[in-house]
Design a protein around this motif. Structure first.
Motif, PDB file in Angstrom:
ATOM      1  N   LEU A   1       0.857  -1.192   0.000  1.00 41.75           N
ATOM      2  CA  LEU A   1       0.000   0.000   0.000  1.00 41.75           C
ATOM      3  C   LEU A   1       0.880   1.225   0.000  1.00 41.75           C
ATOM      4  N   ASP A   2       0.509   2.242  -0.778  1.00 40.13           N
ATOM      5  CA  ASP A   2       1.207   3.528  -0.687  1.00 40.13           C
ATOM      6  C   ASP A   2       0.289   4.504   0.021  1.00 40.13           C
ATOM      7  N   LEU A   3       0.722   5.012   1.138  1.00 36.50           N
ATOM      8  CA  LEU A   3      -0.159   5.780   2.024  1.00 36.50           C
ATOM      9  C   LEU A   3       0.426   7.154   2.326  1.00 36.50           C
ATOM     10  N   HIS A   4      -0.497   8.067   2.667  1.00 32.52           N
ATOM     11  CA  HIS A   4      -0.056   9.390   3.125  1.00 32.52           C
ATOM     12  C   HIS A   4       0.104   9.359   4.633  1.00 32.52           C
ATOM     13  N   GLU A   5       1.126  10.024   5.123  1.00 36.72           N
ATOM     14  CA  GLU A   5       1.323  10.036   6.569  1.00 36.72           C
ATOM     15  C   GLU A   5       0.302  10.935   7.265  1.00 36.72           C
ATOM     16  N   PRO A   6       0.048  10.804   8.559  1.00 39.38           N
ATOM     17  CA  PRO A   6       0.617   9.756   9.408  1.00 39.38           C
ATOM     18  C   PRO A   6      -0.170   8.453   9.280  1.00 39.38           C
ATOM     19  N   VAL A   7       0.550   7.360   9.349  1.00 38.58           N
ATOM     20  CA  VAL A   7      -0.072   6.050   9.266  1.00 38.58           C
ATOM     21  C   VAL A   7      -0.157   5.485  10.686  1.00 38.58           C
ATOM     22  N   THR A   8      -1.305   4.901  10.966  1.00 36.89           N
ATOM     23  CA  THR A   8      -1.538   4.367  12.306  1.00 36.89           C
ATOM     24  C   THR A   8      -1.754   2.867  12.209  1.00 36.89           C
ATOM     25  N   VAL A   9      -1.140   2.115  13.094  1.00 39.47           N
ATOM     26  CA  VAL A   9      -1.357   0.665  13.119  1.00 39.47           C
ATOM     27  C   VAL A   9      -1.881   0.307  14.496  1.00 39.47           C
ATOM     28  N   GLU A  10      -2.990  -0.449  14.525  1.00 37.13           N
ATOM     29  CA  GLU A  10      -3.465  -0.926  15.821  1.00 37.13           C
ATOM     30  C   GLU A  10      -4.035  -2.323  15.696  1.00 37.13           C
ATOM     31  N   SER A  11      -4.149  -2.959  16.841  1.00 36.23           N
ATOM     32  CA  SER A  11      -4.667  -4.313  16.864  1.00 36.23           C
ATOM     33  C   SER A  11      -5.756  -4.385  17.921  1.00 36.23           C
ATOM     34  N   PRO A  12      -6.930  -4.972  17.573  1.00 34.70           N
ATOM     35  CA  PRO A  12      -7.970  -5.091  18.602  1.00 34.70           C
ATOM     36  C   PRO A  12      -7.508  -5.962  19.771  1.00 34.70           C
ATOM     37  N   ALA A  13      -6.493  -6.798  19.544  1.00 35.81           N
ATOM     38  CA  ALA A  13      -5.963  -7.640  20.623  1.00 35.81           C
ATOM     39  C   ALA A  13      -5.239  -6.792  21.676  1.00 35.81           C
ATOM     40  N   GLY A  14      -4.887  -5.563  21.313  1.00 33.17           N
ATOM     41  CA  GLY A  14      -4.292  -4.659  22.305  1.00 33.17           C
ATOM     42  C   GLY A  14      -2.781  -4.592  22.261  1.00 33.17           C
ATOM     43  N   PHE A  15      -2.137  -5.600  21.679  1.00 25.35           N
ATOM     44  CA  PHE A  15      -0.670  -5.599  21.630  1.00 25.35           C
ATOM     45  C   PHE A  15      -0.166  -5.616  20.199  1.00 25.35           C
ATOM     46  N   LEU A  16       0.915  -4.909  19.972  1.00 28.06           N
ATOM     47  CA  LEU A  16       1.581  -4.900  18.667  1.00 28.06           C
ATOM     48  C   LEU A  16       3.035  -5.223  18.915  1.00 28.06           C
ATOM     49  N   ASN A  17       3.638  -5.900  17.954  1.00 23.82           N
ATOM     50  CA  ASN A  17       5.035  -6.203  18.106  1.00 23.82           C
ATOM     51  C   ASN A  17       5.831  -5.297  17.171  1.00 23.82           C
ATOM     52  N   PHE A  18       6.703  -4.473  17.753  1.00 24.38           N
ATOM     53  CA  PHE A  18       7.532  -3.560  16.953  1.00 24.38           C
ATOM     54  C   PHE A  18       8.979  -3.805  17.342  1.00 24.38           C
ATOM     55  N   GLN A  19       9.826  -4.064  16.338  1.00 26.03           N
ATOM     56  CA  GLN A  19      11.244  -4.389  16.557  1.00 26.03           C
ATOM     57  C   GLN A  19      11.375  -5.492  17.615  1.00 26.03           C
ATOM     58  N   ASN A  20      10.507  -6.511  17.502  1.00 26.45           N
ATOM     59  CA  ASN A  20      10.526  -7.664  18.402  1.00 26.45           C
ATOM     60  C   ASN A  20      10.230  -7.360  19.855  1.00 26.45           C
ATOM     61  N   ARG A  21       9.518  -6.265  20.098  1.00 28.30           N
ATOM     62  CA  ARG A  21       9.099  -5.956  21.461  1.00 28.30           C
ATOM     63  C   ARG A  21       7.605  -5.663  21.472  1.00 28.30           C
TER      64      ARG A  21
END
Ligand SMILES: [Zn+2]
Length: 402
Positions: A76-96
């Protein structure tokens, strides 16, 4: 600098759900996010929904963000700002693991990542990054209140500027935060028991007195006395009119330290420091020439600050038959060596044999506000969290904001 310290968050927004925006990275070439049922938003509109576990790699380029699914050929090519969320409540970023929402924006051709997270949850993760949940409950409660207060102060300041993208940094610049990985039940209990408690100080603005959240600085070990913020950063802050003597942190492993530095290392660090920060305003014009062609002859503490801390160090440089003296504020001098070499500015300098210098120091950190090792010892001796806080932040009041 702006003297607008007033909390710019309307009081009705002080709720337990109040969210803080924590800048996780300033600029990285690519961002990997993994999580369940991810929702990717482009300027608040849903751009992609994936079911089950997925992973995306995002790259940034001057306002545009490309998100590539690492499990399919989709991008996808998107305009900033891009938001990522998960209904599970946790996201893994750089393995954390991180809670709630990640915002990704471009900084040139790099990405900036900001975690938007409930303030109370942020504090859960902070406890074991900035201090330890193994410390006694009273000291921990005092530290959590100090950390919450610092965060609320930063949020108020950041929101003075409507264009700001974050409130606080996840590094030693503010408070060290690396997500939810290190949350544990003791940390959560300490946060829960102090929910909404913030230290307030009285501040006079345009003749009007008001209570605002203190910039509740804290540090590892004061070494016997705390320090004024203006001596460290050049700016005064409301609520820091007094320094306190601290007889409590003598138990700290860094209550006393020493460092040996050779003349050549010393010269190199000073040259590098000047190359990075420029010459000091009060230096003679020939300073750079001396630094380039001359040799380091001597150094000494040329001004003492509060309770025996070094306030200024002077380096003496020789070039031919001439000599020049270059005074450097001690916090800047310490910064050039790094906090792990010169743990504080509470030091004395003495020459030792064969062109070596010895620093004999006390304490660790900038020395402003709460002394963590002192607080730990006070808690063990039975002082309450409130008395620990009133000791290190004299004149402040604890209020429950939510
Ligand atoms: Zn102390």
């Amino acid at each position: 600098m702006s003297l607008a310290f007033g909390a710019k968050i309307p009081p009705q927004e002080y709720t337990s759900q109040i969210r803080i925006r924590v800048r996780l990275t300033e600029a990285i070439p690519r961002v990997r996010v993994r999580g369940f049922d991810l929702r990717i938003h482009e300027m608040a509109k849903v751009a992609a929904r994936t079911d089950g576990l997925s992973e995306w790699e995002l790259t940034c380029f001057h306002g545009m963000i490309r998100a590539i699914s690492t499990h399919s050929v989709k991008w996808l090519d998107l305009h900033e700002p891009v938001t990522v969320e998960s209904p599970a409540g946790f996201l893994n970023f750089q393995n954390r693991p991180f809670r709630q929402i990640l915002h990704i924006s471009s900084v040139g051709s790099q990405c900036e990542v900001v975690n938007e997270v409930e303030l109370e949850k942020y504090l859960d993760g902070l406890v074991n990054a900035e201090f330890s949940a193994k410390w006694n409950a009273k000291a921990m409660a005092a530290q959590v209140i100090a950390a919450r207060t610092y965060a609320v102060h930063r949020m108020g300041q950041a929101r003075l500027n409507p264009g700001s993208r974050f409130d606080i940094d996840a590094t030693v610049r503010d408070q060290v935060y690396d997500g939810s990985m290190r949350e544990d039940f003791r940390a959560s209990r300490a946060v829960d028991r102090t929910r909404g408690l913030v230290l307030m100080t009285q501040f006079q603005e345009k003749g009007e007195k008001k209570w605002i959240p203190l910039k509740a600085f804290y540090h590892s070990t004061c070494g016997g006395a705390t320090e004024f913020p203006e001596r460290v950063w050049g700016n005064p802050y409301p609520g820091f009119k007094k320094v306190v003597r601290c007889p409590f942190c003598a138990v700290s492993p860094s209550f006393r330290w020493s460092a040996e530095i050779s003349n050549s290392q010393m010269a190199e660090v000073v040259q590098r420091g000047v190359a990075q920060d420029g010459v000091q305003r009060n230096w003679p014009k020939a300073a750079l020439e001396f630094l380039r062609h001359g040799t380091l002859a001597s150094l000494f503490v040329s001004r003492w600050g509060t309770e025996g801390r070094a306030a200024q160090v002077t380096v003496v440089w020789h070039w031919g038959q001439s000599e020049i003296q270059l005074p450097i504020p001690a916090p800047r001098f310490r910064g050039w060596f790094g906090a792990s070499v010169l743990r504080s500015t509470f030091f004395q300098i003495s020459p030792i044999s064969q062109g070596h210098w010895r620093f004999d120091g006390r304490g660790s950190g900038h020395g402003v506000g709460l002394c963590q090792w002192g607080a730990k010892n006070m808690g063990e001796r039975g002082y309450s969290a409130a008395s620990i806080l009133h000791y290190y932040y004299p004149g402040s009041t604890i209020r429950k904001l939510w």
